[in-house]
Design a protein around this motif. Structure first.
Motif, PDB file in Angstrom:
ATOM      1  N   ASP A  21      40.768 -20.185 118.824  1.00  0.00           N
ATOM      2  CA  ASP A  21      39.551 -21.063 118.439  1.00  0.00           C
ATOM      3  C   ASP A  21      40.359 -21.047 116.881  1.00  0.00           C
ATOM      4  O   ASP A  21      41.822 -21.426 116.834  1.00  0.00           O
ATOM      5  N   ALA A  22      40.187 -22.023 117.038  1.00  0.00           N
ATOM      6  CA  ALA A  22      40.627 -23.185 115.446  1.00  0.00           C
ATOM      7  C   ALA A  22      41.321 -22.197 114.519  1.00  0.00           C
ATOM      8  O   ALA A  22      41.836 -22.238 113.993  1.00  0.00           O
ATOM      9  N   GLN A  23      39.919 -20.867 114.380  1.00  0.00           N
ATOM     10  CA  GLN A  23      40.575 -20.155 113.080  1.00  0.00           C
ATOM     11  C   GLN A  23      40.812 -19.102 113.740  1.00  0.00           C
ATOM     12  O   GLN A  23      41.135 -18.190 114.718  1.00  0.00           O
ATOM     13  N   LYS A  24      41.929 -18.450 112.629  1.00  0.00           N
ATOM     14  CA  LYS A  24      43.037 -17.943 112.730  1.00  0.00           C
ATOM     15  C   LYS A  24      42.750 -16.826 112.912  1.00  0.00           C
ATOM     16  O   LYS A  24      42.600 -15.774 113.122  1.00  0.00           O
ATOM     17  N   GLN A  25      41.898 -16.586 111.697  1.00  0.00           N
ATOM     18  CA  GLN A  25      41.449 -15.112 110.498  1.00  0.00           C
ATOM     19  C   GLN A  25      40.064 -15.268 110.258  1.00  0.00           C
ATOM     20  O   GLN A  25      39.609 -16.501 109.769  1.00  0.00           O
ATOM     21  N   VAL A  26      38.888 -14.806 110.416  1.00  0.00           N
ATOM     22  CA  VAL A  26      37.811 -13.867 109.469  1.00  0.00           C
ATOM     23  C   VAL A  26      38.155 -13.348 108.779  1.00  0.00           C
ATOM     24  O   VAL A  26      38.545 -12.189 109.224  1.00  0.00           O
ATOM     25  N   ARG A  27      37.943 -13.101 107.928  1.00  0.00           N
ATOM     26  CA  ARG A  27      38.243 -12.368 106.777  1.00  0.00           C
ATOM     27  C   ARG A  27      36.156 -12.367 106.465  1.00  0.00           C
ATOM     28  O   ARG A  27      35.478 -12.883 105.986  1.00  0.00           O
ATOM     29  N   LEU A  28      35.677 -10.892 105.919  1.00  0.00           N
ATOM     30  CA  LEU A  28      34.283 -10.009 106.123  1.00  0.00           C
ATOM     31  C   LEU A  28      35.255  -9.435 103.977  1.00  0.00           C
ATOM     32  O   LEU A  28      35.554  -8.430 103.897  1.00  0.00           O
ATOM     33  N   THR A  29      33.630 -10.069 103.093  1.00  0.00           N
ATOM     34  CA  THR A  29      34.034  -9.345 102.382  1.00  0.00           C
ATOM     35  C   THR A  29      32.197  -9.094 101.595  1.00  0.00           C
ATOM     36  O   THR A  29      31.622  -9.498 102.746  1.00  0.00           O
ATOM     37  N   PHE A  30      32.157  -8.472 100.543  1.00  0.00           N
ATOM     38  CA  PHE A  30      30.954  -7.706 100.478  1.00  0.00           C
ATOM     39  C   PHE A  30      30.074  -8.644  99.094  1.00  0.00           C
ATOM     40  O   PHE A  30      30.845  -8.349  98.340  1.00  0.00           O
ATOM     41  N   ASP A  47      37.480 -18.387 106.255  1.00  0.00           N
ATOM     42  CA  ASP A  47      38.896 -17.862 106.655  1.00  0.00           C
ATOM     43  C   ASP A  47      39.591 -17.111 105.343  1.00  0.00           C
ATOM     44  O   ASP A  47      39.783 -16.318 104.863  1.00  0.00           O
ATOM     45  N   GLU A  48      40.982 -17.640 106.050  1.00  0.00           N
ATOM     46  CA  GLU A  48      42.366 -17.045 104.947  1.00  0.00           C
ATOM     47  C   GLU A  48      41.984 -16.954 104.125  1.00  0.00           C
ATOM     48  O   GLU A  48      42.994 -16.414 102.641  1.00  0.00           O
ATOM     49  N   SER A  49      41.715 -18.424 103.612  1.00  0.00           N
ATOM     50  CA  SER A  49      42.020 -19.490 102.156  1.00  0.00           C
ATOM     51  C   SER A  49      41.129 -19.513 101.786  1.00  0.00           C
ATOM     52  O   SER A  49      40.867 -19.367 100.421  1.00  0.00           O
ATOM     53  N   GLY A  50      39.938 -18.358 101.845  1.00  0.00           N
ATOM     54  CA  GLY A  50      38.553 -18.611 101.464  1.00  0.00           C
ATOM     55  C   GLY A  50      37.828 -19.594 101.255  1.00  0.00           C
ATOM     56  O   GLY A  50      36.605 -19.139 100.662  1.00  0.00           O
ATOM     57  N   ASN A  51      37.545 -20.179 101.725  1.00  0.00           N
ATOM     58  CA  ASN A  51      36.782 -21.446 102.639  1.00  0.00           C
ATOM     59  C   ASN A  51      35.604 -20.196 103.574  1.00  0.00           C
ATOM     60  O   ASN A  51      36.637 -19.861 104.253  1.00  0.00           O
ATOM     61  N   ALA A  52      34.321 -20.555 103.186  1.00  0.00           N
ATOM     62  CA  ALA A  52      33.410 -20.484 104.700  1.00  0.00           C
ATOM     63  C   ALA A  52      33.785 -21.690 105.359  1.00  0.00           C
ATOM     64  O   ALA A  52      33.983 -21.888 105.530  1.00  0.00           O
ATOM     65  N   ILE A  53      33.371 -20.427 106.356  1.00  0.00           N
ATOM     66  CA  ILE A  53      33.744 -21.091 108.174  1.00  0.00           C
ATOM     67  C   ILE A  53      32.093 -21.302 108.243  1.00  0.00           C
ATOM     68  O   ILE A  53      31.700 -20.414 108.551  1.00  0.00           O
ATOM     69  N   ASN A  54      32.127 -23.062 109.121  1.00  0.00           N
ATOM     70  CA  ASN A  54      30.601 -23.391 109.165  1.00  0.00           C
ATOM     71  C   ASN A  54      30.341 -22.930 110.253  1.00  0.00           C
ATOM     72  O   ASN A  54      30.931 -22.592 111.475  1.00  0.00           O
ATOM     73  N   GLY A  55      29.145 -22.230 110.212  1.00  0.00           N
ATOM     74  CA  GLY A  55      28.477 -21.446 111.012  1.00  0.00           C
ATOM     75  C   GLY A  55      28.698 -20.522 111.388  1.00  0.00           C
ATOM     76  O   GLY A  55      27.654 -19.921 112.532  1.00  0.00           O
ATOM     77  N   VAL A  56      29.649 -19.379 111.110  1.00  0.00           N
ATOM     78  CA  VAL A  56      29.358 -18.732 111.427  1.00  0.00           C
ATOM     79  C   VAL A  56      29.043 -17.939 109.735  1.00  0.00           C
ATOM     80  O   VAL A  56      29.082 -18.153 108.599  1.00  0.00           O
ATOM     81  N   THR A  57      28.244 -16.188 110.604  1.00  0.00           N
ATOM     82  CA  THR A  57      27.681 -15.867 109.451  1.00  0.00           C
ATOM     83  C   THR A  57      27.625 -13.861 110.017  1.00  0.00           C
ATOM     84  O   THR A  57      28.144 -13.490 110.880  1.00  0.00           O
ATOM     85  N   ALA A  58      28.041 -13.161 108.889  1.00  0.00           N
ATOM     86  CA  ALA A  58      27.785 -11.554 109.639  1.00  0.00           C
ATOM     87  C   ALA A  58      26.978 -11.091 108.890  1.00  0.00           C
ATOM     88  O   ALA A  58      26.558 -11.761 107.242  1.00  0.00           O
ATOM     89  N   THR A  59      26.580  -9.884 109.673  1.00  0.00           N
ATOM     90  CA  THR A  59      25.637  -8.772 108.354  1.00  0.00           C
ATOM     91  C   THR A  59      26.199  -7.948 108.784  1.00  0.00           C
ATOM     92  O   THR A  59      25.969  -7.605 109.533  1.00  0.00           O
ATOM     93  N   LEU A  60      26.061  -6.501 107.721  1.00  0.00           N
ATOM     94  CA  LEU A  60      25.715  -5.332 107.636  1.00  0.00           C
ATOM     95  C   LEU A  60      24.425  -4.570 108.878  1.00  0.00           C
ATOM     96  O   LEU A  60      23.119  -5.190 108.432  1.00  0.00           O
ATOM     97  N   GLN A  61      24.916  -4.176 109.502  1.00  0.00           N
ATOM     98  CA  GLN A  61      23.351  -3.761 110.790  1.00  0.00           C
ATOM     99  C   GLN A  61      23.504  -1.729 110.516  1.00  0.00           C
ATOM    100  O   GLN A  61      21.775  -1.615 110.223  1.00  0.00           O
ATOM    101  N   SER A  62      24.627  -1.375 109.852  1.00  0.00           N
ATOM    102  CA  SER A  62      24.540   0.433 110.222  1.00  0.00           C
ATOM    103  C   SER A  62      25.022   0.885 108.773  1.00  0.00           C
ATOM    104  O   SER A  62      25.804   0.759 108.834  1.00  0.00           O
TER     105      SER A  62
END
Length: 410
Positions: A21-30, A47-62
């Motif tokens: 993918d164009a994205q080499k890293q995905v970083r999750l912070t909370f 991303d690795e530079s701290g910029n939001a990744i367009n169209g990508v979201t994340a949620t804590l499931q459990s």
């Protein structure tokens, strides 16, 4: 007009790696400022530079607790801890789980919107907390066993590490003791749009009591590239990237550490492959090989395999040989500059002082003539695998070196 290397005979030079993918890293912070329940946690994706990744979201499931590191261990829902430093460090997720040896905290995340992202390599920031929510003020005592799975039912173990010393930065109840741990994988998840990540942090047998907090997760994406079977080396390709990379655990990478008018010596890669350098990469089984952008120290030895990185490269500044397969055997062939001088992206070529027109053959043993590519292996009765490790007893199927000769066990 110059042309990119074409044709079956130049297969290794042509076959480009597929960037995952164009994205080499995905970083999750909370951020859990809203409370201690799953629904109170916001997961930020950058991303690795701290910029939001367009169209990508994340949620804590459990958030769960249980005992042990086995994937099938029973687990029950728990809330997050709060109090003292945890109230000011809302970026740390610390589960309110039992304070007994081998008990674990487990977090399941869902990442949506990624494409062609195959996880094999993760980086976790782990804090050591006490029961009140303070950072541990002593150090050298609290060990954590970590498991990372790449799917919700935990059937795909991506990475594991036992005995992580989580409190080695202790010394003050108010001092953030978070440590960054890079954990390499043993397998790779399929590339999917929705990616589930399960992170388990268990209290080790040596643990006198600790609550492990999760501050950040970094997931490493990279490259996938095809291999070709040859008669003299199993499933092989060349590779290069514009960032330092390591390779999936089922592969062995080699660099060219020396050359003269008679031979080129190959040696297993020691550490990460430096940006812009090249490697010959092989695996025992058919299928693709994965490479991952890495922060690991790079191999500092002189490497005569020149890489194109993530773009094409013109091979006009010296004498080059192209790794190819004119028949059944993989060889280094002199570059025909009248046909092309363009090396495809993510590939490698051999740059030497040799000016002869003879192909360099791969011989993982004794030198049979001028311009032979060899690996440096001791000429003894011992048997070695392709990583240079001495092996004995009943060997599984694969390619080995014995007495300086190739030994193929089927």
């Amino acid at each position: 007009m110059k042309k990119t290397l074409l044709g079956t005979a130049l297969l290794f030079a042509l076959a480009q790696a597929l960037p995952m993918d164009a994205q080499k890293q995905v970083r999750l912070t909370f951020n859990r400022a809203g409370g201690t329940a799953v629904s109170n946690v916001t997961v930020n994706v950058t991303d690795e530079s701290g910029n939001a990744i367009n169209g990508v979201t994340a949620t804590l499931q459990s958030i769960k607790q249980g005992t042990g590191t086995d994937a099938g261990a029973a687990a029950t829902d728990v809330a997050l801890k709060s109090g003292y430093q945890l109230d000011t460090h809302t970026e740390i997720l610390c589960a309110s789980y039992s304070n007994v040896k081998n008990c674990f905290a487990e977090f399941t995340f869902k990442i949506s919107g990624l494409s062609n992202f195959s996880l094999n390599h993760s980086d976790l920031q782990i804090a050591a907390m006490n029961g009140q929510g303070k950072f541990q003020n002593s150090k050298g005592e609290r060990y954590c066993d970590v498991r990372v799975w790449g799917n919700e039912n935990k059937s795909t173990l991506i990475a594991s590490a036992d005995g992580i010393l989580a409190d080695k930065l202790g010394g003050d109840y108010e001092r953030d003791n978070t440590i960054d741990w890079e954990i390499k994988g043993n397998t790779t998840t399929p590339a999917t749009t929705d990616q589930y990540i399960v992170v388990r942090m268990a209290k080790n047998d040596q643990n006198p009591g600790c609550f492990f907090g999760l501050k950040q997760i970094t997931l490493y994406n990279g490259y996938r590239f095809a291999t070709t079977a040859t008669s003299n080396i199993a499933n092989v390709a060349t590779f290069s990237a514009s960032s330092p990379v390591t390779f999936s655990s089922d592969a062995t990478a080699y660099i060219a550490i020396n050359s003269d008018n008679t031979q080129v010596t190959l040696s297993p890669l020691n550490g990460a492959l430096a940006a812009g350098q090249g490697a010959i990469v092989s695996k025992a089984t058919t299928g693709d090989i994965y490479a991952y952008v890495s922060t690991e120290a790079t191999d500092s030895r002189n490497n005569q395999l020149v890489g194109s990185g993530d773009a094409t490269k013109e091979l006009t500044d010296g004498n080059y040989y192209i790794f190819n397969k004119p028949g059944e055997e993989a060889v280094f062939s002199p570059l025909d500059k009248s046909a092309s001088t363009t090396l495809a992206a993510n590939k490698a070529a051999l740059k030497t002082a040799t000016t002869g027109g003879q192909a360099l053959t791969l011989d993982f043993g004794s030198v049979t003539g001028i311009n032979t590519v060899t690996t440096a292996m001791p000429a003894t009765n011992a048997t070695f695998d392709l990583s240079g490790r001495k092996v004995s007893g009943k060997l599984p199927a694969g390619l080995y070196i014995k007495n300086g000769k190739k030994l193929l066990i089927k």
